[in-house]
Design a protein around this motif. Sequence first.
Motif, PDB file in Angstrom:
ATOM      1  N   PHE B  90     -12.397  30.324  22.982  1.00 30.45           N
ATOM      2  CA  PHE B  90     -11.293  30.487  22.046  1.00 30.45           C
ATOM      3  C   PHE B  90     -11.674  31.452  20.936  1.00 30.45           C
ATOM      4  O   PHE B  90     -12.804  31.474  20.459  1.00 30.45           O
ATOM      5  N   CYS B  91     -10.684  32.181  20.531  1.00 29.54           N
ATOM      6  CA  CYS B  91     -10.797  33.045  19.366  1.00 29.54           C
ATOM      7  C   CYS B  91      -9.834  32.493  18.318  1.00 29.54           C
ATOM      8  O   CYS B  91      -8.763  31.974  18.660  1.00 29.54           O
ATOM      9  N   ALA B  92     -10.213  32.584  17.068  1.00 30.78           N
ATOM     10  CA  ALA B  92      -9.335  32.157  15.984  1.00 30.78           C
ATOM     11  C   ALA B  92      -9.417  33.165  14.856  1.00 30.78           C
ATOM     12  O   ALA B  92     -10.458  33.810  14.659  1.00 30.78           O
ATOM     13  N   SER B  93      -8.318  33.301  14.127  1.00 27.85           N
ATOM     14  CA  SER B  93      -8.383  34.116  12.926  1.00 27.85           C
ATOM     15  C   SER B  93      -8.102  33.217  11.724  1.00 27.85           C
ATOM     16  O   SER B  93      -7.347  32.235  11.832  1.00 27.85           O
ATOM     17  N   ARG B  94      -8.745  33.533  10.614  1.00 25.77           N
ATOM     18  CA  ARG B  94      -8.576  32.713   9.409  1.00 25.77           C
ATOM     19  C   ARG B  94      -7.422  33.252   8.595  1.00 25.77           C
ATOM     20  O   ARG B  94      -7.336  34.452   8.342  1.00 25.77           O
ATOM     21  N   ASP B  95      -6.563  32.332   8.212  1.00 20.49           N
ATOM     22  CA  ASP B  95      -5.376  32.671   7.423  1.00 20.49           C
ATOM     23  C   ASP B  95      -5.806  33.196   6.053  1.00 20.49           C
ATOM     24  O   ASP B  95      -6.414  32.469   5.271  1.00 20.49           O
ATOM     25  N   GLU B  96      -5.501  34.448   5.779  1.00 20.58           N
ATOM     26  CA  GLU B  96      -5.926  35.061   4.510  1.00 20.58           C
ATOM     27  C   GLU B  96      -5.224  34.420   3.311  1.00 20.58           C
ATOM     28  O   GLU B  96      -5.760  34.417   2.211  1.00 20.58           O
ATOM     29  N   LYS B  97      -4.032  33.848   3.540  1.00 21.97           N
ATOM     30  CA  LYS B  97      -3.302  33.238   2.422  1.00 21.97           C
ATOM     31  C   LYS B  97      -3.927  31.911   2.012  1.00 21.97           C
ATOM     32  O   LYS B  97      -4.163  31.654   0.837  1.00 21.97           O
ATOM     33  N   THR B  98      -4.204  31.045   2.973  1.00 23.89           N
ATOM     34  CA  THR B  98      -4.746  29.725   2.636  1.00 23.89           C
ATOM     35  C   THR B  98      -6.259  29.752   2.505  1.00 23.89           C
ATOM     36  O   THR B  98      -6.843  28.946   1.788  1.00 23.89           O
ATOM     37  N   GLY B  99      -6.899  30.654   3.229  1.00 23.84           N
ATOM     38  CA  GLY B  99      -8.352  30.752   3.210  1.00 23.84           C
ATOM     39  C   GLY B  99      -9.070  29.702   4.019  1.00 23.84           C
ATOM     40  O   GLY B  99     -10.286  29.752   4.162  1.00 23.84           O
ATOM     41  N   SER B 100      -8.325  28.701   4.524  1.00 24.63           N
ATOM     42  CA  SER B 100      -9.007  27.619   5.233  1.00 24.63           C
ATOM     43  C   SER B 100      -8.419  27.328   6.610  1.00 24.63           C
ATOM     44  O   SER B 100      -9.069  26.697   7.429  1.00 24.63           O
ATOM     45  N   THR B 101      -7.223  27.778   6.872  1.00 29.82           N
ATOM     46  CA  THR B 101      -6.586  27.473   8.148  1.00 29.82           C
ATOM     47  C   THR B 101      -7.041  28.446   9.223  1.00 29.82           C
ATOM     48  O   THR B 101      -7.004  29.660   9.022  1.00 29.82           O
ATOM     49  N   LEU B 102      -7.473  27.900  10.341  1.00 32.96           N
ATOM     50  CA  LEU B 102      -7.789  28.722  11.501  1.00 32.96           C
ATOM     51  C   LEU B 102      -6.602  28.685  12.462  1.00 32.96           C
ATOM     52  O   LEU B 102      -6.089  27.615  12.784  1.00 32.96           O
ATOM     53  N   HIS B 103      -6.185  29.848  12.922  1.00 40.85           N
ATOM     54  CA  HIS B 103      -5.130  29.953  13.917  1.00 40.85           C
ATOM     55  C   HIS B 103      -5.796  30.362  15.224  1.00 40.85           C
ATOM     56  O   HIS B 103      -6.451  31.416  15.283  1.00 40.85           O
ATOM     57  N   PHE B 104      -5.656  29.522  16.228  1.00 35.35           N
ATOM     58  CA  PHE B 104      -6.334  29.741  17.495  1.00 35.35           C
ATOM     59  C   PHE B 104      -5.433  30.424  18.518  1.00 35.35           C
ATOM     60  O   PHE B 104      -4.230  30.166  18.572  1.00 35.35           O
ATOM     61  N   GLY B 105      -6.066  31.260  19.341  1.00 33.98           N
ATOM     62  CA  GLY B 105      -5.377  31.772  20.513  1.00 33.98           C
ATOM     63  C   GLY B 105      -5.364  30.703  21.589  1.00 33.98           C
ATOM     64  O   GLY B 105      -5.887  29.599  21.391  1.00 33.98           O
ATOM     65  N   ASN B 106      -4.780  31.042  22.735  1.00 30.04           N
ATOM     66  CA  ASN B 106      -4.692  30.075  23.821  1.00 30.04           C
ATOM     67  C   ASN B 106      -5.906  30.082  24.741  1.00 30.04           C
ATOM     68  O   ASN B 106      -5.932  29.375  25.745  1.00 30.04           O
ATOM     69  N   GLY B 107      -6.890  30.883  24.400  1.00 31.03           N
ATOM     70  CA  GLY B 107      -8.153  30.812  25.116  1.00 31.03           C
ATOM     71  C   GLY B 107      -8.218  31.635  26.385  1.00 31.03           C
ATOM     72  O   GLY B 107      -7.199  32.041  26.954  1.00 31.03           O
ATOM     73  N   THR B 108      -9.448  31.891  26.808  1.00 30.58           N
ATOM     74  CA  THR B 108      -9.730  32.492  28.115  1.00 30.58           C
ATOM     75  C   THR B 108     -10.539  31.468  28.893  1.00 30.58           C
ATOM     76  O   THR B 108     -11.581  30.997  28.422  1.00 30.58           O
ATOM     77  N   ARG B 109     -10.041  31.109  30.072  1.00 29.35           N
ATOM     78  CA  ARG B 109     -10.780  30.166  30.910  1.00 29.35           C
ATOM     79  C   ARG B 109     -11.680  30.954  31.834  1.00 29.35           C
ATOM     80  O   ARG B 109     -11.202  31.691  32.702  1.00 29.35           O
ATOM     81  N   LEU B 110     -12.987  30.812  31.635  1.00 26.81           N
ATOM     82  CA  LEU B 110     -13.976  31.521  32.456  1.00 26.81           C
ATOM     83  C   LEU B 110     -14.561  30.571  33.487  1.00 26.81           C
ATOM     84  O   LEU B 110     -15.028  29.478  33.142  1.00 26.81           O
ATOM     85  N   THR B 111     -14.498  30.984  34.734  1.00 27.93           N
ATOM     86  CA  THR B 111     -15.114  30.228  35.819  1.00 27.93           C
ATOM     87  C   THR B 111     -16.180  31.091  36.465  1.00 27.93           C
ATOM     88  O   THR B 111     -15.875  32.193  36.944  1.00 27.93           O
ATOM     89  N   VAL B 112     -17.406  30.611  36.458  1.00 32.83           N
ATOM     90  CA  VAL B 112     -18.518  31.325  37.082  1.00 32.83           C
ATOM     91  C   VAL B 112     -18.862  30.605  38.381  1.00 32.83           C
ATOM     92  O   VAL B 112     -19.144  29.397  38.368  1.00 32.83           O
ATOM     93  N   THR B 113     -18.809  31.327  39.488  1.00 30.17           N
ATOM     94  CA  THR B 113     -19.043  30.687  40.799  1.00 30.17           C
ATOM     95  C   THR B 113     -20.365  31.124  41.424  1.00 30.17           C
ATOM     96  O   THR B 113     -20.967  32.121  40.985  1.00 30.17           O
TER      97      THR B 113
END
Lengths: 112, 113
Positions: B90-113
């Motif tokens: 997951f990647c998240a960016s920190r809300d510059e207005k609140t300074g504390s809220t992280l907004h997350f993306g929906n992620g990348t599912r990695l499968t190593v076979t």
Amino acid sequence: TQLLEQSPQFLSIQEGENLTVYCNSSSVFSSLQWYRQEPGEGPVLLVTVVTGGEVKKLKRLTFQFGDARKDSSLHITAAQTGDTGLYLCAGRSPGAGNMLTFGGGTRLMVKP
Amino acid sequence: DSGVTQTPKHLITATGQRVTLRCSPRSGDLSVYWYQQSLDQGLQFLIQYYNGEERAKGNILERFSAQQFPDLHSELNLSSLELGDSALYFCASRDEKTGSTLHFGNGTRLTVT
């Protein structure tokens, strides 16, 4: 490394029941956050608590920060199937900047 | 929609290979955080960037590296992949207005076979 332990790890209840999940640490946090994560999505912030003893309510969800700022609880009243998900607590340590440490999560399933 | 975009959504690759995960933060946010989430586990912090510079490092393996570009998008490079690297990233960016809220993306599912 700050360690946050969440309990229970798994919880399966019927719709309409009440429940409480816990987030505990031996360390003090400057603030603590609760997130909910649904399958296939990233966590979404529910609440931030900052002051020891603070209680915040979000509809049927009640969040409490411990007096010593080392623990927190989340109480859900009259659970609904839409409450199903992974609940994560995350603490921010004094002096650690904006780095959040996440607990292992409580996976809640509310059955109809 | 959090406003944080992660690509690809799914990635399947073989052991020993190298992959690149990409993240675009919310418009206006300067920080990018990378987290790893293994099956039924919480989020493990990997690394944070702010406005192009590395700010904090967590439990990131030496086989992993990241960078944040001038347009603020970030890439996480995973090399010499092992089966145990299979996870949600997951990647998240920190809300510059609140300074504390992280907004997350929906992620990348990695499968190593």
